[in-house]
Design an enzyme around this catalytic site. Structure first.
Site, PDB file in Angstrom:
ATOM      1  N   SER A 187       1.498  -7.556  12.839  1.00  0.00           N
ATOM      2  CA  SER A 187       1.104  -6.874  14.072  1.00  0.00           C
ATOM      3  C   SER A 187       0.773  -7.857  15.190  1.00  0.00           C
ATOM      4  O   SER A 187       0.554  -7.464  16.327  1.00  0.00           O
ATOM      5  CB  SER A 187      -0.111  -5.974  13.803  1.00  0.00           C
ATOM      6  OG  SER A 187      -1.138  -6.729  13.209  1.00  0.00           O
ATOM      7  N   CYS A 236      -7.323 -10.356  -0.826  1.00  0.00           N
ATOM      8  CA  CYS A 236      -8.270 -11.444  -0.562  1.00  0.00           C
ATOM      9  C   CYS A 236      -9.664 -10.872  -0.298  1.00  0.00           C
ATOM     10  O   CYS A 236     -10.521 -11.542   0.262  1.00  0.00           O
ATOM     11  CB  CYS A 236      -7.792 -12.315   0.591  1.00  0.00           C
ATOM     12  SG  CYS A 236      -7.645 -11.429   2.146  1.00  0.00           S
ATOM     13  N   ASP A 270       0.638  -9.416   1.658  1.00  0.00           N
ATOM     14  CA  ASP A 270      -0.538 -10.293   1.771  1.00  0.00           C
ATOM     15  C   ASP A 270      -1.427  -9.814   2.911  1.00  0.00           C
ATOM     16  O   ASP A 270      -1.548 -10.479   3.943  1.00  0.00           O
ATOM     17  CB  ASP A 270      -0.075 -11.746   1.994  1.00  0.00           C
ATOM     18  CG  ASP A 270      -1.248 -12.718   2.029  1.00  0.00           C
ATOM     19  OD1 ASP A 270      -2.318 -12.393   1.475  1.00  0.00           O
ATOM     20  OD2 ASP A 270      -1.091 -13.812   2.616  1.00  0.00           O
ATOM     21  N   PHE A 330       2.755  -8.624   6.428  1.00  0.00           N
ATOM     22  CA  PHE A 330       1.580  -9.380   6.876  1.00  0.00           C
ATOM     23  C   PHE A 330       1.941 -10.876   6.855  1.00  0.00           C
ATOM     24  O   PHE A 330       1.263 -11.692   6.250  1.00  0.00           O
ATOM     25  CB  PHE A 330       0.358  -9.116   5.986  1.00  0.00           C
ATOM     26  CG  PHE A 330       0.053  -7.661   5.755  1.00  0.00           C
ATOM     27  CD1 PHE A 330      -0.662  -6.939   6.704  1.00  0.00           C
ATOM     28  CD2 PHE A 330       0.489  -7.006   4.611  1.00  0.00           C
ATOM     29  CE1 PHE A 330      -0.958  -5.588   6.501  1.00  0.00           C
ATOM     30  CE2 PHE A 330       0.213  -5.656   4.394  1.00  0.00           C
ATOM     31  CZ  PHE A 330      -0.522  -4.943   5.338  1.00  0.00           C
TER      32      PHE A 330
HETATM   33  N1  SAH Z   1       0.750 -14.401   4.390  1.00  0.00           N
HETATM   34  C1  SAH Z   1       0.203 -15.165   5.475  1.00  0.00           C
HETATM   35  C2  SAH Z   1      -1.233 -14.802   5.781  1.00  0.00           C
HETATM   36  C3  SAH Z   1      -1.480 -13.331   6.071  1.00  0.00           C
HETATM   37  S1  SAH Z   1      -2.971 -13.003   6.901  1.00  0.00           S
HETATM   38  C4  SAH Z   1       0.393 -16.657   5.175  1.00  0.00           C
HETATM   39  O1  SAH Z   1       0.735 -17.048   4.046  1.00  0.00           O
HETATM   40  O2  SAH Z   1       0.166 -17.468   6.092  1.00  0.00           O
HETATM   41  C5  SAH Z   1      -2.857 -11.328   7.288  1.00  0.00           C
HETATM   42  C6  SAH Z   1      -1.938 -10.970   8.461  1.00  0.00           C
HETATM   43  O3  SAH Z   1      -1.889  -9.556   8.557  1.00  0.00           O
HETATM   44  C7  SAH Z   1      -2.380 -11.465   9.826  1.00  0.00           C
HETATM   45  O4  SAH Z   1      -1.341 -12.236  10.379  1.00  0.00           O
HETATM   46  C8  SAH Z   1      -2.577 -10.175  10.676  1.00  0.00           C
HETATM   47  O5  SAH Z   1      -2.098 -10.324  12.008  1.00  0.00           O
HETATM   48  C9  SAH Z   1      -1.732  -9.192   9.934  1.00  0.00           C
HETATM   49  N2  SAH Z   1      -2.108  -7.762  10.012  1.00  0.00           N
HETATM   50  C10 SAH Z   1      -3.331  -7.217   9.888  1.00  0.00           C
HETATM   51  N3  SAH Z   1      -3.251  -5.871   9.870  1.00  0.00           N
HETATM   52  C11 SAH Z   1      -1.927  -5.553   9.984  1.00  0.00           C
HETATM   53  C12 SAH Z   1      -1.192  -4.335  10.009  1.00  0.00           C
HETATM   54  N4  SAH Z   1      -1.800  -3.162   9.882  1.00  0.00           N
HETATM   55  N5  SAH Z   1       0.151  -4.408  10.116  1.00  0.00           N
HETATM   56  C13 SAH Z   1       0.781  -5.588  10.240  1.00  0.00           C
HETATM   57  N6  SAH Z   1       0.130  -6.778  10.192  1.00  0.00           N
HETATM   58  C14 SAH Z   1      -1.200  -6.755  10.088  1.00  0.00           C
END
Ligand code: SAH
Length: 396
Positions: free
Chosen positions: A252, A341, A301, A229
């Site tokens: 994603s 979160c 995350d 993520f």
């Molecule tokens: N760690 C990042 C913030 C993460 S926010 C930072 O420090 O900036 C959560 C992220 O998860 C988003 O970018 C979203 O696109 C992604 N996401 C949501 N569901 C997902 C999934 N099933 N698989 C992969 N990514 C996903």
């Protein structure tokens, strides 16, 4: 015209008396007058004793949000100005001590301005109006921010679903100043990032993870890192800059990963050490398990799986799933940096979920650090909802 008034049911004044800012529809006995959307109302207990002044939201379950407990306060431009200035004042010195020019300046209820979020990215402000009361004062808020902070632009990102609960349509666009087409460049702990305030998630960047990204910087030396993520690469950049052997980043969102690539090169980091995978983390972790891949440090995350307590059970299963898979992919002695979160998942529950995952993975796991949201997202003690980001660093 006299302010409209709401009278609470007997016993339901308790939450206002404990300084909690939300008044639920179910707490209201009756209303005098016909308050409109965002209008200021007087709040009385069942004995007609004054309790508060609040913003009225006719269609929301959170029917009113408290502005003040002081009857003499007028809710007007100068009241807003005082609250906004106080929020900015509380963060004096924070840019220097946090080593950044990206900061949350106003965090809604926790800063005494229900529903208003303002993030500063260098000379750009991004604003979200999430409640009827803050919406009512939209033009005053924009004027005050422009006057006090002299930004180049104020961009509005009120394009969020929760506005519908407040009876408001999503809104997005330039609210003040001259539009800047390119992504905004910010810096944080010596690293540079491009922040797309128009298309990016939330207001463009996750400033709340600042201190936790620094932790990963400190832990990453000589490690093989998996960042799940990853969004635009906050943890990825820190791991690379901290001396990771290589970093695999998964998200994603294609646009987020494009930005991540740009951020890696913007900082002159070694692109050959950065593997980027567009896909679903749940699927990918299983694939890695089947391929017997392993890592020294894994960051999880995920987005909010449980915005409210009612979704906590389903969310718990999702958290357990990814944590279990990640623990299995860790080498002995490896580190799991894992977050939730979700407002609906308490720190206690989150720790239990991770403990359950370790049990199912048939391994000992030791918590070596507890993480939280950065200090520009203060937790108001009378409003526990303002605490949402929980993190654990665990060693296998
Ligand atoms: N760690 C990042 C913030 C993460 S926010 C930072 O420090 O900036 C959560 C992220 O998860 C988003 O970018 C979203 O696109 C992604 N996401 C949501 N569901 C997902 C999934 N099933 N698989 C992969 N990514 C996903």
């Amino acid at each position: 015209m006299a302010d409209a008034a709401i009278y609470l049911r007997a016993g339901r004044e308790k939450s206002v008396l404990t300084r909690h800012p939300w008044i639920f529809a179910s707490a209201i006995d009756h209303i005098e007058g016909e308050p409109g959307h965002g209008d200021t109302v007087l709040v009385f207990d069942s004995n007609k004793k004054f309790l508060a002044k609040a913003a009225y939201s006719p269609s929301s379950q959170i029917r009113a949000r408290v502005w003040t407990l002081i009857q003499a306060d007028e809710i007007d431009r100068s009241f807003l100005e005082q609250r906004i200035n106080a929020s900015i004042e509380r963060r004096a010195g924070l840019k220097e001590s946090e080593n950044t020019d990206a900061l949350r300046l106003i965090y809604g209820e926790a800063d005494g301005i229900p529903g208003l979020v303002v993030d500063q990215y260098a000379s750009t402000l991004v604003m979200q109006l999430l409640s009827a009361g803050s919406e009512k004062f939209r033009s005053e808020i924009i004027e005050i921010l422009a006057e006090q902070l002299k930004p180049e632009q104020i961009y509005e990102r009120s394009d969020v679903e929760i506005r519908l609960l407040e009876g408001m349509q999503p809104r997005e666009g330039l609210a003040w100043g001259k539009k800047k087409n390119h992504a905004i460049q910010i810096s944080e702990n010596g690293l540079k990032y491009l922040v797309d305030v128009t298309e990016g998630q939330k207001t463009g960047f996750y400033v709340d993870q600042r201190r936790n990204r620094q932790k990963v910087f400190e832990l990453a030396k000589d490690k093989q890192v998996l960042n799940c993520f990853c969004y635009t690469g906050g943890f990825t950049l820190n791991a690379l800059a901290g001396g990771a052997t290589n970093v695999t980043s998964v998200d994603s969102s294609g646009p987020a990963l494009e930005q991540l690539k740009q951020n890696v090169s913007l900082n002159g980091l070694d692109e050959t050490k950065s593997e980027i995978i567009e896909g679903d983390v749940f699927t990918l972790l299983r694939k890695f398990r089947d391929q017997a891949r392993s890592f020294d440090l894994i960051v999880l995350d995920p987005p909010k799986f449980a915005p409210t307590i009612s979704q906590a059970e389903k969310a718990s299963r999702a958290y357990k799933d990814i944590n279990l898979l990640a623990i299995k992919l860790l080498k002995p002695g490896g580190l799991l940096v894992t977050f939730s979160c979700s407002g609906g998942v308490s720190r206690d529950l989150f720790q239990k979920i991770v403990a359950g995952a370790a049990l199912d993975a048939n391994t000992d796991l030791r918590i070596i650090d507890q993480l939280s949201q950065s200090p520009d997202h203060p937790v108001l003690t009378s409003f526990p909802e303002s605490f949402y980001l929980k993190g654990l660093i665990c060693q296998k």
